[in-house]
Design a protein around this motif. Structure first.
Motif, PDB file in Angstrom:
ATOM      1  N   PHE A 192      27.920 -21.565  38.213  1.00  0.00           N
ATOM      2  CA  PHE A 192      29.056 -21.941  37.351  1.00  0.00           C
ATOM      3  C   PHE A 192      29.187 -23.598  37.705  1.00  0.00           C
ATOM      4  O   PHE A 192      29.660 -24.196  36.706  1.00  0.00           O
ATOM      5  CB  PHE A 192      30.182 -21.284  38.111  1.00  0.00           C
ATOM      6  CG  PHE A 192      31.451 -21.550  37.578  1.00  0.00           C
ATOM      7  CD1 PHE A 192      31.849 -21.059  36.055  1.00  0.00           C
ATOM      8  CD2 PHE A 192      32.521 -22.377  38.224  1.00  0.00           C
ATOM      9  CE1 PHE A 192      32.973 -21.444  35.784  1.00  0.00           C
ATOM     10  CE2 PHE A 192      33.589 -22.505  37.590  1.00  0.00           C
ATOM     11  CZ  PHE A 192      33.897 -22.170  36.363  1.00  0.00           C
ATOM     12  N   ILE A 209      38.435 -23.965  40.352  1.00  0.00           N
ATOM     13  CA  ILE A 209      38.163 -22.473  39.962  1.00  0.00           C
ATOM     14  C   ILE A 209      37.096 -22.066  41.160  1.00  0.00           C
ATOM     15  O   ILE A 209      37.442 -20.866  41.609  1.00  0.00           O
ATOM     16  CB  ILE A 209      37.528 -21.978  38.600  1.00  0.00           C
ATOM     17  CG1 ILE A 209      38.448 -22.515  37.438  1.00  0.00           C
ATOM     18  CG2 ILE A 209      37.087 -20.767  38.300  1.00  0.00           C
ATOM     19  CD1 ILE A 209      38.275 -22.461  36.037  1.00  0.00           C
ATOM     20  N   CYS A 237      29.105 -17.085  26.039  1.00  0.00           N
ATOM     21  CA  CYS A 237      29.783 -17.718  27.144  1.00  0.00           C
ATOM     22  C   CYS A 237      29.065 -19.130  27.579  1.00  0.00           C
ATOM     23  O   CYS A 237      29.742 -19.850  28.239  1.00  0.00           O
ATOM     24  CB  CYS A 237      29.650 -16.732  28.202  1.00  0.00           C
ATOM     25  SG  CYS A 237      30.531 -15.396  27.973  1.00  0.00           S
ATOM     26  N   VAL A 279      31.221 -22.275  29.425  1.00  0.00           N
ATOM     27  CA  VAL A 279      30.923 -23.026  30.490  1.00  0.00           C
ATOM     28  C   VAL A 279      30.324 -24.375  30.680  1.00  0.00           C
ATOM     29  O   VAL A 279      30.534 -25.094  31.492  1.00  0.00           O
ATOM     30  CB  VAL A 279      30.326 -21.866  31.468  1.00  0.00           C
ATOM     31  CG1 VAL A 279      28.641 -21.904  31.233  1.00  0.00           C
ATOM     32  CG2 VAL A 279      30.345 -22.412  32.950  1.00  0.00           C
ATOM     33  N   GLN A 302      34.866 -12.375  38.805  1.00  0.00           N
ATOM     34  CA  GLN A 302      35.245 -12.169  37.563  1.00  0.00           C
ATOM     35  C   GLN A 302      36.754 -12.123  37.341  1.00  0.00           C
ATOM     36  O   GLN A 302      37.172 -12.664  36.156  1.00  0.00           O
ATOM     37  CB  GLN A 302      34.610 -11.116  37.044  1.00  0.00           C
ATOM     38  CG  GLN A 302      33.029 -11.097  36.604  1.00  0.00           C
ATOM     39  CD  GLN A 302      32.328  -9.604  36.471  1.00  0.00           C
ATOM     40  OE1 GLN A 302      33.031  -8.684  36.860  1.00  0.00           O
ATOM     41  NE2 GLN A 302      31.236  -9.752  35.834  1.00  0.00           N
ATOM     42  N   ASN A 327      41.656 -17.487  34.907  1.00  0.00           N
ATOM     43  CA  ASN A 327      41.896 -18.866  34.422  1.00  0.00           C
ATOM     44  C   ASN A 327      41.379 -18.939  33.068  1.00  0.00           C
ATOM     45  O   ASN A 327      41.126 -20.214  32.455  1.00  0.00           O
ATOM     46  CB  ASN A 327      41.044 -19.645  35.404  1.00  0.00           C
ATOM     47  CG  ASN A 327      41.553 -19.904  36.967  1.00  0.00           C
ATOM     48  OD1 ASN A 327      42.240 -21.065  36.839  1.00  0.00           O
ATOM     49  ND2 ASN A 327      41.223 -19.134  37.760  1.00  0.00           N
ATOM     50  N   LEU A 386      38.935 -17.619  31.407  1.00  0.00           N
ATOM     51  CA  LEU A 386      37.619 -17.741  31.016  1.00  0.00           C
ATOM     52  C   LEU A 386      36.764 -16.293  30.843  1.00  0.00           C
ATOM     53  O   LEU A 386      37.306 -15.356  31.475  1.00  0.00           O
ATOM     54  CB  LEU A 386      36.671 -18.459  32.037  1.00  0.00           C
ATOM     55  CG  LEU A 386      37.055 -19.975  32.236  1.00  0.00           C
ATOM     56  CD1 LEU A 386      36.637 -20.523  33.515  1.00  0.00           C
ATOM     57  CD2 LEU A 386      36.878 -20.783  31.079  1.00  0.00           C
ATOM     58  N   LYS A 440      35.876 -26.889  37.082  1.00  0.00           N
ATOM     59  CA  LYS A 440      35.066 -25.879  37.691  1.00  0.00           C
ATOM     60  C   LYS A 440      35.188 -26.018  39.312  1.00  0.00           C
ATOM     61  O   LYS A 440      35.392 -24.878  39.980  1.00  0.00           O
ATOM     62  CB  LYS A 440      33.419 -26.422  37.413  1.00  0.00           C
ATOM     63  CG  LYS A 440      33.133 -26.104  35.845  1.00  0.00           C
ATOM     64  CD  LYS A 440      31.653 -26.597  35.753  1.00  0.00           C
ATOM     65  CE  LYS A 440      31.489 -27.984  35.741  1.00  0.00           C
ATOM     66  NZ  LYS A 440      30.082 -28.186  35.406  1.00  0.00           N
ATOM     67  N   LEU A 489      37.720 -15.590  37.232  1.00  0.00           N
ATOM     68  CA  LEU A 489      37.546 -16.234  35.799  1.00  0.00           C
ATOM     69  C   LEU A 489      38.581 -15.768  34.819  1.00  0.00           C
ATOM     70  O   LEU A 489      39.074 -16.694  34.008  1.00  0.00           O
ATOM     71  CB  LEU A 489      35.972 -15.696  35.285  1.00  0.00           C
ATOM     72  CG  LEU A 489      34.888 -16.618  36.160  1.00  0.00           C
ATOM     73  CD1 LEU A 489      33.773 -15.581  35.807  1.00  0.00           C
ATOM     74  CD2 LEU A 489      34.699 -18.178  35.779  1.00  0.00           C
ATOM     75  N   LYS A 524      34.844 -13.236  31.481  1.00  0.00           N
ATOM     76  CA  LYS A 524      34.337 -12.689  32.698  1.00  0.00           C
ATOM     77  C   LYS A 524      32.706 -12.742  32.803  1.00  0.00           C
ATOM     78  O   LYS A 524      32.038 -12.572  33.787  1.00  0.00           O
ATOM     79  CB  LYS A 524      34.565 -11.030  32.875  1.00  0.00           C
ATOM     80  CG  LYS A 524      36.021 -10.960  33.350  1.00  0.00           C
ATOM     81  CD  LYS A 524      36.407  -9.394  33.618  1.00  0.00           C
ATOM     82  CE  LYS A 524      37.783  -9.216  34.063  1.00  0.00           C
ATOM     83  NZ  LYS A 524      38.247  -7.831  34.218  1.00  0.00           N
TER      84      LYS A 524
END
Length: 410
Positions: free
Chosen positions: A133, A26, A11, A15, A159, A165, A167, A23, A162, A169
């Motif tokens: 993040f 979110i 991950c 990110v 989560q 969106n 992405l 970013k 995320l 978790k």
């Protein structure tokens, strides 16, 4: 553990490449979700508070644990502040051309996977998750067992945002094995984890420091002092020391020891004693101070104790030399303060006291990422490398060199 960490490591590439606008957007969604999920968080926190009562946790620890509507709103506000901060990744820190006409740039990049181990305060779950993040890092969070329900509720909400969106978790993860054995395994996984930040009691810091193979930035104890110099303004001094001790006694930036210059001790100590008595503060003082005010006689251990409670050690010192020497011997490198109207004493204290944060005529309670304008903090580092003091998004980046050539060889 290795399977979990392998997934988390994957991950980090996701990110790390997110653009700043995405970013921030979110993070604002996360703030909204915390507000909408307030009842859910409070219900989870009620379970933790009930367990705290059953287990006899102190009032100070229960204050750290409590989440009400106001504190949840504060968590959401912190996330919005973090979202509004400048993008920390991809900044050109320095740039130059060398003798071979290579263009060299020093550019900020995420650290990667950051494990944070903390106790009691469940708002740390939101703050640290958001800071990691924003700085392009994956967060592995291990909160205290006393806040297990609260931490789980907050992490689940983050989560879910995320996931909505697109992405993973796992970008913000709770450590699945929160036992001592689980922590011991985490801090030795240098293949997958790039940094460990322990923030908590002395035993936790020592355990992590002694067993980690992953680099560690310590959020060590806050054994903070305030020194009242002979040229201190009495009214200002009283307000500062009462705030530094009594505003929130159970946090690391609270004052634990008050040093009073002998030249003013007989005049100022009774005034300060009266102010602390109104706050219900227990005073433990040296022999000289006990001759001026009514207090319990302090033992040698009091000068090295982080009480995290409404208890204060008081010592009369001969002057600034003894004050600085006492701080050098007993301080933890966190936050130290002097109250004085004397310029020379101010500059000497600022220059000679070795701590992350050194104050003049202000409370040590300001050592905080939010108060410094960072939105929040991952911890308050008592290290000198790689970060010192409140760790915001900039301290969660490292750098790489980008070198542009035109066919040069050496």
């Amino acid at each position: 553990m290795e399977s979990f960490l392998s997934k988390v490591k994957e991950c980090s590439a996701v990110v790390a490449t997110l653009d700043g606008a995405s970013k921030s957007r979110i993070l604002r969604k996360m703030a909204e979700a915390l507000e909408k999920g307030s009842e859910r968080i409070e219900a989870a926190n009620a379970l933790d508070m009930a367990a705290a009562d059953e287990n006899g946790l102190s009032a100070a620890l229960k204050d750290r644990l409590l989440l009400d509507g106001g504190r949840i709103a504060g968590m959401a506000r912190s996330l919005r502040e973090i979202a509004a901060l400048r993008e920390p990744v991809g900044r050109v820190l320095e740039g130059w051309r060398n003798d071979a006409d290579l263009r060299i740039e020093k550019v900020s990049v995420p650290i990667g996977v950051i494990g944070v181990i903390y106790e009691s305060r469940p708002n740390v779950t939101a703050d640290v998750g958001a800071l990691c993040f924003k700085s392009g890092n994956v967060a592995i969070l291990k909160g205290g067992k006393e806040a297990a329900h609260s931490n789980a509720a907050i992490a689940e909400i983050l989560q879910e945002v995320l996931d909505r969106n697109g992405l993973p978790k796992a970008i913000i993860s709770l450590l699945p094995d929160g036992s001592r054995e689980g922590v011991a395994a985490l801090i030795r996984q240098d293949r997958y984890v790039d940094l460990i930040v322990p923030r908590g009691g002395e035993a936790l810091i020592r355990f992590v420091s002694e067993h980690a193979t992953v680099p560690v930035v310590k959020h060590d104890k806050g054994l903070c002092h305030t020194y009242l110099h002979e040229k201190a303004d009495f009214e200002m001094a009283t307000k500062i020391v009462v705030n530094a001790k009594c505003d929130r006694p159970g946090v690391c930036n609270a004052m634990e020891t008050l040093l009073v210059d002998r030249a003013i001790a007989r005049e100022i100590l009774p005034k300060i004693h009266e102010a602390f008595r109104a706050e219900g503060t227990e005073i433990r003082a040296d022999e000289e101070a006990c001759g001026i005010i009514e207090a319990a006689l302090a033992g040698d251990e009091d000068w090295d104790t982080e009480y995290l409670a409404n208890i204060l050690a008081v010592k009369v010192v001969k002057g600034i030399d003894e004050a600085i020497e006492h701080i050098r011997r007993h301080g933890s490198g966190h936050s130290e303060a002097i109250v004085t109207e004397d310029y020379s004493a101010t500059e000497r204290f600022l220059d000679e006291v070795d701590a992350a944060c050194v104050y003049v005529n202000a409370s040590t309670r300001f050592t905080d990422g939010g108060a410094f304008g960072f939105g929040a903090e991952v911890g308050i580092s008592t290290n000198k490398l790689h970060a010192r003091g409140p760790m915001g998004i900039d301290e969660l980046t490292t750098y790489k060199y980008k070198i542009y050539g035109k066919g040069q060889i050496r």
